[in-house]
Structure formats: C-alpha cells, structure tokens
Design an enzyme around this catalytic site. Structure first.
Site, short mmCIF file in Angstrom:
data_model
loop_
_atom_site.label_atom_id
_atom_site.label_comp_id
_atom_site.label_asym_id
_atom_site.label_seq_id
_atom_site.Cartn_x
_atom_site.Cartn_y
_atom_site.Cartn_z
N SER A 181 13.73 -2.06 7.68
CA SER A 181 14.00 -1.46 6.21
C SER A 181 14.66 -0.15 6.33
CB SER A 181 12.49 -1.29 5.65
OG SER A 181 11.91 -2.49 5.78
N SER A 191 -2.98 -9.91 -2.42
CA SER A 191 -2.50 -8.34 -2.09
C SER A 191 -3.29 -7.84 -0.88
CB SER A 191 -2.24 -7.63 -3.28
OG SER A 191 -3.46 -7.27 -3.64
N HIS A 194 -9.86 -6.78 -6.16
CA HIS A 194 -10.93 -7.64 -5.49
C HIS A 194 -12.20 -7.47 -6.58
CE1 HIS A 194 -8.36 -7.86 -1.97
NE2 HIS A 194 -9.03 -6.95 -1.15
N CYS A 213 -10.68 -2.63 2.11
CA CYS A 213 -10.61 -2.66 0.84
C CYS A 213 -12.00 -3.04 0.03
CB CYS A 213 -9.33 -3.45 0.18
SG CYS A 213 -8.99 -4.77 1.12
N ASN A 255 -7.57 -3.23 -5.37
CA ASN A 255 -7.80 -3.20 -3.72
C ASN A 255 -6.53 -2.32 -3.29
OD1 ASN A 255 -6.35 -5.88 -4.63
ND2 ASN A 255 -5.65 -5.77 -2.80
N LYS A 296 -16.51 -6.41 9.07
CA LYS A 296 -16.20 -4.93 8.93
C LYS A 296 -16.92 -4.39 7.82
CE LYS A 296 -11.15 -5.97 9.56
NZ LYS A 296 -9.96 -6.58 8.87
N ARG A 310 -10.83 -15.46 -0.13
CA ARG A 310 -9.60 -15.32 -0.55
C ARG A 310 -9.59 -16.11 -2.02
NH1 ARG A 310 -7.29 -11.08 0.72
NH2 ARG A 310 -6.80 -11.44 2.98
N VAL A 363 0.73 -1.25 0.04
CA VAL A 363 0.05 -0.28 -0.08
C VAL A 363 0.73 1.14 -0.08
CG1 VAL A 363 -1.78 1.38 1.32
CG2 VAL A 363 -1.98 -1.28 1.16
N ARG A 421 -11.15 2.62 12.75
CA ARG A 421 -12.10 2.78 11.96
C ARG A 421 -13.58 2.91 12.61
NH1 ARG A 421 -10.68 -2.12 7.62
NH2 ARG A 421 -8.78 -1.07 6.95
#
Ligand SMILES: NC(=O)c1ccc[n+]([C@@H]2O[C@H](COP(=O)([O-])OP(=O)(O)OC[C@H]3O[C@@H](n4cnc5c(N)ncnc54)[C@H](OP(=O)(O)O)[C@@H]3O)[C@@H](O)[C@H]2O)c1
Length: 340
Positions: free
Chosen positions: A40, A160, A243, A130, A316, A215, A236, A14, A99
């Site tokens: 990273s 993903s 998606h 998503c 997505n 959700k 999935r 993302v 959320r």
C-alpha cells in the site's frame, strides 16, 4: 506541545477509523505518520481535512515518535511492535498478540484505566477483542454494585470484525445471490455469510469452543475480575458494522432491573435505549459511527435467584478497536507522557 503519533495499518478498517477518531476527539497531534505494508506504499488516507500518504512500515524509523497505534494483525505486530517499543515509542496494539502477556496491560479505559501505567515493562499496551470491549463496559458498573458470578453471552458479530476481506465477501456474495452466473463461494468465512449466520469465529480449541469464545473468557478475567465465570457462543452475522450481544448475568446479590437501568444510565461510555415498545431498542445499523455502547432490553431473569438479561450493541470498529485505542492514548497522555 502535542504528540508525534504513528498509525500502523492505516489502510485497513480499524486504521482508517483510528485516524477519524484522532481527528474527531482532537487528540493533540503535532506530527502524524501513516504506515501499512509495502503493498500500500503511497496510498492516500484522510486525517480530518488532510490527506496523508502511506509509508512502508518496514522502512520506518520509530525513533522520536511518542505513540504508535497498531492495527496490522498478529503476525505483523509480532515483528514490528518490539522494534517500535525498543525505539522508545509506546505501542497500543489492536491484535491479539500481546493481550495475554502478563507484562502487557490489557485496557478498557472505562473499566481499568489505571492498568495503563503497566506499559513501562514492554512499552506496549494491548487493546481487547471487539466483543469483549463493549461487554466489559456494560458489566463493570453492574459488577461494582452486585458482584457478577457468571455470564452467559451470545454474540452477533458483523463482518467488519474480519477486516476488509470480510466486508468485501458479504457485499460480493449478497450481489451474487441475485446473479447465479457470478458465483462467489465462501473464502474468508467458512460458509456462505450472505443471508446466513455462522457459529464459528477464529479457530477451534481442544474443548470444542472457538478461540473467539476463549478470548472473551480470558480477557474479561484480565480486565474486569478473575473470579467471573463466563461462557460464550460467538456467531458471525450478515451485518457490515456493529456487534450485538445477548448477555445473561448472574449476580451474588439481587439487582432489580430498574436499579440496573439507572446504574447503566450513569455509567461512562454507555447509552441506555430501553423502551418496551416497537423499536424501543438499538440495532447495529443505528450504532455505526457512534462512540457509545448501547444497552437495551434490560430485564430480570426470573429463572435464577439474581439474574438479569441485557442487549448490548456497539460499533466494533470504534469501541471494539479504534476508539478504545485512542482512549488508551488519551489516558496514557494524562497519566504518564503528559504532553499536549
Ligand atoms: N475489525 C475489528 O472489529 C477489530 C476489532 C478489534 C481488533 N481488530 C484487530 O485489528 C487489526 C486490524 O484489523 P482490520 O479489521 O483493520 O483489518 P484490515 O481491514 O484487513 O486491515 C489490515 C491492515 O493491516 C495492514 N497490514 C497487513 N499486513 C501487514 C504487514 N505485514 N505489515 C504492515 N501492515 C500490514 C494492512 O495494510 P495493507 O493495505 O498494506 O495490506 C491494513 O492496513 C487486526 O489485528 C484485528 O484482529 C479488529
């Protein structure tokens, strides 16, 4: 004068897409910082024609930065979003952590752009799941015309959506099927994902539904209308990006399929591709890298009084995450921060 923008999770699926979209949409960026975990530190990521070096979020000072786009997962968000928000930087978060917080707006700009202004309570705005984001873009114009009573949705969600590890697992497992000595058992997913489908995303809830399904219910109510009843089955599938959703809608008023098609053609964020012939519809591989939510297979459901079926496909990583977050930043800029 433009914005000082932070992208947290810049090494992830993302985060990388957020950088692409900020550049593609020419978001007015004066200065940009890219963050990830200490793992990273120093990793290079692209932003338009520039290469940026990733910094450790733990050592970053958010003071003086305007907007932080977060895509680092719920646990890290819980730790770092309050730090950024307290430093005066508005956080637009992709995780599920905020959320359902009543003091945090949950925004899909095509649906409830004005809700952005509620950011002042915590200096945080949440981005939906998503599967919810692309669905509510499609539902909103239909709801405005004929009032939705109930939605039955089945999703076909790409790997993903489960991050970098999800993509790697499908890739490695697909190759290993042809090479039995190189067994790649399920790790990120609960069963084999290559050449299979799994009716289970996120954890199980007490009532037998999964958190992903819950959700979709809770977020549709918060973004679109609390009175809408919704039941979801989230699955999935072995697709890398994109998606898909089969959506059955029951309205209060009759809505003819041709009128629905016209409404959707005019609606923001939507592209209708709906020819009743071979290939006259959109599949996930065709939506990758696109901004739109694609609608196909619009047809009456004659088994109920006011019913309609649609097929909804979107990238997505874009509408489901990065694009929506950047759109929120654009609305925040226009309605509140007013720079650029
Ligand atoms: N993929 C989707 O379709 C989608 C849609 C909506 C929302 N989201 C949400 O967006 C978030 C990111 O998802 P993704 O698909 O991009 O995952 P991902 O590809 O696995 O990337 C995760 C990113 O988060 C960073 N990160 C992980 N733990 C961290 C920590 N403790 N501190 C700082 N950075 C940390 C990682 O950095 P390192 O490289 O250092 O590990 C990486 O940059 C998640 O909350 C996800 O639920 C995803």
């Amino acid at each position: 004068m433009g914005y000082k923008v932070v992208v947290a999770g810049a090494t992830g699926n993302v985060g990388r897409e957020m950088l692409n979209i900020l550049a593609e949409r020419e978001f007015p960026v004066d200065e940009i910082a890219v963050l990830a975990s200490r793992r990273s530190l120093g990793t290079e990521v692209s932003f338009g024609d520039k290469t940026l070096t990733t910094q450790d979020i733990d050592a970053f000072d958010f003071t003086g930065w305007d907007i932080a786009l977060f895509a680092i997962g719920s646990d890290a968000t819980k730790k770092y979003a309050p730090i950024a928000a307290k430093a005066g930087c508005v956080v637009i978060d992709n995780s599920s952590h905020y959320r359902y917080d009543p003091d945090v707006p949950l925004v899909v700009p095509e649906v409830n752009a004005d809700a952005v202004l509620g950011y002042t309570k915590k200096n945080i705005i949440a981005n939906p799941n998503c599967s919810t984001a692309q669905m509510v873009v499609a539902l909103k114009p239909l709801h405005d015309r004929a009032r939705i009573k109930r939605v039955v949705v089945s999703t076909y969600q790409s790997v993903s959506g489960a991050g970098k590890e999800g993509i790697d697992e499908l890739w490695d497992q697909t190759k290993s099927i042809y090479n039995p000595t190189d067994d790649k058992p399920a790790k990120k997913f609960t069963k084999q994902i290559a050449f299979n489908v799994i009716p289970h995303i996120d954890v199980f809830m007490e009532d037998g539904s999964t958190k992903e399904e819950w959700k979709m219910v809770a977020e549709t109510k918060k973004i679109l209308d609390r009175s809408i009843k919704l039941t979801a089955t989230c699955v999935r599938v072995p697709v890398f990006v994109g998606h898909s959703e089969a959506i059955n809608i029951e309205f209060e008023e009759f809505l003819d399929e041709d009128e629905a098609r016209d409404i959707l053609r005019e609606a923001p964020g939507i592209l209708v591709v709906d020819k009743r012939e071979d290939g006259g519809y959109v599949t996930p591989v065709e939506c990758v890298g696109d901004f739109a939510t694609f609608i196909s297979r619009i047809r009456q459901d004659s088994t109920i009084e006011n019913g309609l079926n649609i097929w909804c496909v979107s990238d997505n990583l874009r509408k489901g995450a990065a694009l929506n977050a950047v759109q929120i930043a654009e609305v925040l800029g226009q309605k509140a921060l007013k720079k650029g």
